[in-house]
Write a protein that holds these residues in place. Structure first.
Motif, mmCIF file in Angstrom:
data_model
loop_
_atom_site.group_PDB
_atom_site.id
_atom_site.type_symbol
_atom_site.label_atom_id
_atom_site.label_comp_id
_atom_site.label_asym_id
_atom_site.label_seq_id
_atom_site.Cartn_x
_atom_site.Cartn_y
_atom_site.Cartn_z
ATOM 1 N N TRP A 181 -7.762 11.887 15.862
ATOM 2 C CA TRP A 181 -8.855 11.612 17.039
ATOM 3 C C TRP A 181 -8.787 12.188 18.283
ATOM 4 O O TRP A 181 -9.629 13.057 18.761
ATOM 5 C CB TRP A 181 -9.324 10.056 17.095
ATOM 6 N N SER A 182 -7.580 12.292 18.654
ATOM 7 C CA SER A 182 -7.318 12.599 20.115
ATOM 8 C C SER A 182 -7.390 14.400 19.993
ATOM 9 O O SER A 182 -7.996 14.848 21.027
ATOM 10 C CB SER A 182 -5.887 12.276 20.541
ATOM 11 N N VAL A 183 -7.074 14.881 19.022
ATOM 12 C CA VAL A 183 -7.485 16.244 18.713
ATOM 13 C C VAL A 183 -8.840 16.706 18.721
ATOM 14 O O VAL A 183 -9.159 17.700 19.490
ATOM 15 C CB VAL A 183 -6.487 16.845 17.388
ATOM 16 N N TRP A 184 -9.733 16.110 17.966
ATOM 17 C CA TRP A 184 -10.918 16.228 18.006
ATOM 18 C C TRP A 184 -11.519 15.975 19.365
ATOM 19 O O TRP A 184 -12.357 16.812 19.823
ATOM 20 C CB TRP A 184 -11.735 15.330 16.956
ATOM 21 N N ALA A 185 -11.494 14.713 19.953
ATOM 22 C CA ALA A 185 -11.851 14.447 21.511
ATOM 23 C C ALA A 185 -11.394 15.517 22.339
ATOM 24 O O ALA A 185 -12.321 15.929 23.199
ATOM 25 C CB ALA A 185 -11.467 13.097 21.675
ATOM 26 N N LEU A 186 -10.385 16.004 22.272
ATOM 27 C CA LEU A 186 -9.755 17.045 23.334
ATOM 28 C C LEU A 186 -10.561 18.278 23.114
ATOM 29 O O LEU A 186 -10.992 18.815 24.168
ATOM 30 C CB LEU A 186 -8.390 17.244 23.240
ATOM 31 N N TRP A 187 -10.696 18.708 22.087
ATOM 32 C CA TRP A 187 -11.531 19.913 21.730
ATOM 33 C C TRP A 187 -12.953 20.012 22.176
ATOM 34 O O TRP A 187 -13.291 20.771 22.635
ATOM 35 C CB TRP A 187 -11.328 20.221 20.112
ATOM 36 N N LEU A 188 -13.559 18.879 21.828
ATOM 37 C CA LEU A 188 -14.919 18.444 22.186
ATOM 38 C C LEU A 188 -15.074 18.603 23.763
ATOM 39 O O LEU A 188 -15.985 19.117 24.226
ATOM 40 C CB LEU A 188 -15.596 17.053 21.676
ATOM 41 N N LEU A 189 -14.178 17.927 24.354
ATOM 42 C CA LEU A 189 -14.293 17.823 26.010
ATOM 43 C C LEU A 189 -13.955 19.159 26.600
ATOM 44 O O LEU A 189 -14.621 19.703 27.595
ATOM 45 C CB LEU A 189 -13.406 16.812 26.555
ATOM 46 N N LEU A 190 -13.046 19.965 26.002
ATOM 47 C CA LEU A 190 -12.627 21.090 26.417
ATOM 48 C C LEU A 190 -13.840 22.325 26.146
ATOM 49 O O LEU A 190 -14.127 23.099 27.133
ATOM 50 C CB LEU A 190 -11.389 21.659 26.019
ATOM 51 N N LYS A 191 -14.407 22.191 25.050
ATOM 52 C CA LYS A 191 -15.366 23.019 24.658
ATOM 53 C C LYS A 191 -16.659 22.904 25.589
ATOM 54 O O LYS A 191 -17.353 23.905 26.124
ATOM 55 C CB LYS A 191 -16.213 22.626 23.204
ATOM 56 N N GLU A 192 -16.830 21.881 26.079
ATOM 57 C CA GLU A 192 -18.356 21.212 26.881
ATOM 58 C C GLU A 192 -17.779 21.627 28.576
ATOM 59 O O GLU A 192 -18.552 21.252 29.386
ATOM 60 C CB GLU A 192 -18.885 20.192 26.823
ATOM 61 N N ARG A 193 -16.688 21.948 28.763
ATOM 62 C CA ARG A 193 -16.009 22.006 30.027
ATOM 63 C C ARG A 193 -16.261 20.732 30.894
ATOM 64 O O ARG A 193 -16.997 20.659 31.901
ATOM 65 C CB ARG A 193 -16.476 23.157 30.750
ATOM 66 N N SER A 194 -15.781 19.701 30.400
ATOM 67 C CA SER A 194 -16.051 18.458 31.066
ATOM 68 C C SER A 194 -15.559 18.187 32.532
ATOM 69 O O SER A 194 -15.941 16.800 33.002
ATOM 70 C CB SER A 194 -15.798 17.287 30.208
ATOM 71 N N TRP A 195 -14.798 18.890 33.077
ATOM 72 C CA TRP A 195 -14.248 18.907 34.306
ATOM 73 C C TRP A 195 -15.085 19.425 35.344
ATOM 74 O O TRP A 195 -14.772 19.513 36.673
ATOM 75 C CB TRP A 195 -12.730 19.254 34.405
ATOM 76 N N LYS A 196 -16.343 20.090 34.898
ATOM 77 C CA LYS A 196 -17.133 21.024 35.867
ATOM 78 C C LYS A 196 -17.484 19.823 37.064
ATOM 79 O O LYS A 196 -17.806 20.489 38.224
ATOM 80 C CB LYS A 196 -18.084 21.286 35.070
#
Length: 484
Positions: A181-196
């Motif tokens: 799950w953490s691999v999927w969640a990290l991929w999703l957040l990095l894809k959408e650049r959630s730190w913007k």
């Protein structure tokens, strides 16, 4: 009349959300037409004709352009929340035993970091609602990312520790799915650049890196370095006292004074101990011999490596055997215990020397913990029915058997390893035996290399002391028996 439209609906963003302005001021954002009407109704305009260009201006699409996929968005938010909450519970459960009761500061720090990560992940789970919603907070995405990074680091660490032994543990059914799950969640957040939304993303990344580094260093120190360098020693003493004649029988009572002191830095569990008094007999020769052949014969016939020129065929016969402690007793640092044991010896004994051997096997408490309630119970293997339960390994028949669960000092190791059991057996004639293995309750044969590794990990060691006294010296104050 103003030429500027009264209501403006902006083009959909990358998530399908459309910003709504009324008279030039932001009124909110909408995922769908019903949500747009609720915004207008809230502002007191329930009857606006959204198809009238004079009233509503559509940018980047018309009133039918609503690209939001609510099922996909809600499913992602639900999975993200569930994973974060599950990881928070897991980290709190794993970290609390060490945070509240670990032996060393480093171990408590590691446990505290795991416990403190739980509220971080819980806060991230709450931020999911905003991040997958209207994103009113600029830092909701970064908060979710921090929670997922924390989960990824913890789950990855558990998986790496598990790979070292690859044993089944119930926790495997939790942290293995969480790792995926953490691999999927990290991929999703990095894809959408959630730190913007973070004002200083570099400082945020640096803080995350430093926290992860401190956690890793604390874990390495608590599990590898500190238990290895911490000093540990026990001081044993065994000496014979002054013999006294028995008034009724042609025997003398010989006192044996024993003492044990924990001079180390940590408490220890007594695994098993034994003290045995032996009487020595030998063949004497005035001329004597010190040849290699005589020495070899002494070893082959009697198992005795000692060599003397005028003494040959040295033999030891056990006279008295007992234990100083019961298995499972906790010996605190600095604690000293003494005992006096009295055994009988004929006045006209044939032995020339008395020899006592005191040995004690202990396990360091800073390396592990024993289920004392179970381990402290003696089970006689020769009793009917008991042997089937407690004598599943070779060599315990005819002995007292002690069996109990043992845990590592670090709960991270416990949740990534199968159950371990400490086994100790004692016999008055054959001395003590001990081992640590996961197989004592299954009947499966334990591997010698694995048992050795387990003993080293739990800090199991044996100390012993030997003492001798001349029987002539011992009985010099005893009157010789009168001839009959």
């Amino acid at each position: 009349m103003s030429i500027r439209p009264w209501v403006v609906v902006e083009a959909p963003d990358d998530r399908g959300l459309r910003r709504v302005t009324v008279d030039g001021e932001t009124a909110g954002s909408a995922w769908s037409m019903p949500e747009l009407r609720r915004i207008l109704e809230r502002l007191g305009h329930p009857d606006v004709d959204v198809t009238d260009p004079a009233r509503v201006h559509w940018r980047g699409g018309d009133s039918d352009t609503w690209p939001d996929r609510p099922r996909r968005r809600h499913t992602a938010a639900l999975l993200m929340t569930a994973g974060l909450l599950a990881s928070a519970v897991l980290n709190a459960v794993i970290g609390w035993p060490d945070a509240s009761g670990a032996m060393t500061f480093a171990q408590r720090l590691t446990g505290a970091l795991f416990v403190l990560s739980a509220p971080v992940q819980a806060a991230a789970a709450l931020a999911v609602i905003d991040h997958w919603g209207k994103r009113h907070s600029r830092v909701s995405g970064a908060t979710v990312l921090l929670g997922v990074l924390t989960s990824t680091a913890a789950d990855g660490l558990l998986l790496l520790l598990w790979f070292e032994e690859r044993e089944y543990t119930p926790y495997l059914l939790v942290f293995m799915p969480l790792c995926c799950w953490s691999v999927w969640a990290l991929w999703l957040l990095l894809k959408e650049r959630s730190w913007k939304g973070v004002t200083h993303p570099r400082k945020f990344a640096a803080g995350v890196f430093v926290s992860a580094l401190l956690t890793a260093l604390s874990l390495v120190y608590s599990t590898m370095y500190e238990p290895t360098v911490a000093p540990m020693s026990l001081a044993l003493k065994a000496e014979f006292g002054t013999a006294r004649a028995d008034r009724r029988l042609p025997f003398v009572q010989v006192p044996l004074k024993l003492s044990v002191k924990n001079t180390g830095s940590f408490s220890v569990y007594i695994v098993v101990d034994d003290f045995t008094v032996y009487g020595r007999t030998a063949d004497y020769s005035e001329q004597g011999s010190f040849g290699v052949q005589d020495w070899r014969r002494s070893i082959d016939e009697y198992g005795e490596e000692e060599a003397e020129r005028h003494v040959d065929r040295i033999r030891f016969a056990p006279l008295s055997s007992d234990r100083f402690y019961e298995p499972g007793v906790l010996l605190e640092s600095g604690q000293e215990d003494a005992r006096e044991h009295v055994f009988q010896l004929p006045v006209n004994t044939k032995y020339d020397l008395l020899h006592v051997d005191l040995q004690l096997t202990y396990m360091r408490k800073d390396r592990g913990r024993i289920d004392v309630a179970a381990f402290g119970q003696a089970h006689a293997s020769w009793r009917k029915g008991v042997g089937q339960s407690y004598c599943r390994v070779a060599g315990c028949l005819g002995r007292l058997v002690y069996l109990g669960r043992v845990w590592h000092n670090n709960n991270l190791i416990n949740v990534t390893r199968g159950a371990r059991y400490v086994l100790a057996t004692w016999s008055a004639k054959e001395g003590p035996r001990y081992s640590i293995s996961p197989y004592f309750t299954t009947g499966k044969a334990a591997d010698a290399a694995e048992e050795k590794k387990n003993l080293e990990r739990f800090g199991v060691s044996t100390v012993q002391v030997r003492s001798e006294i001349s029987v002539a010296e011992l009985l010099k104050s005893i009157p010789s028996p009168r001839p009959s």
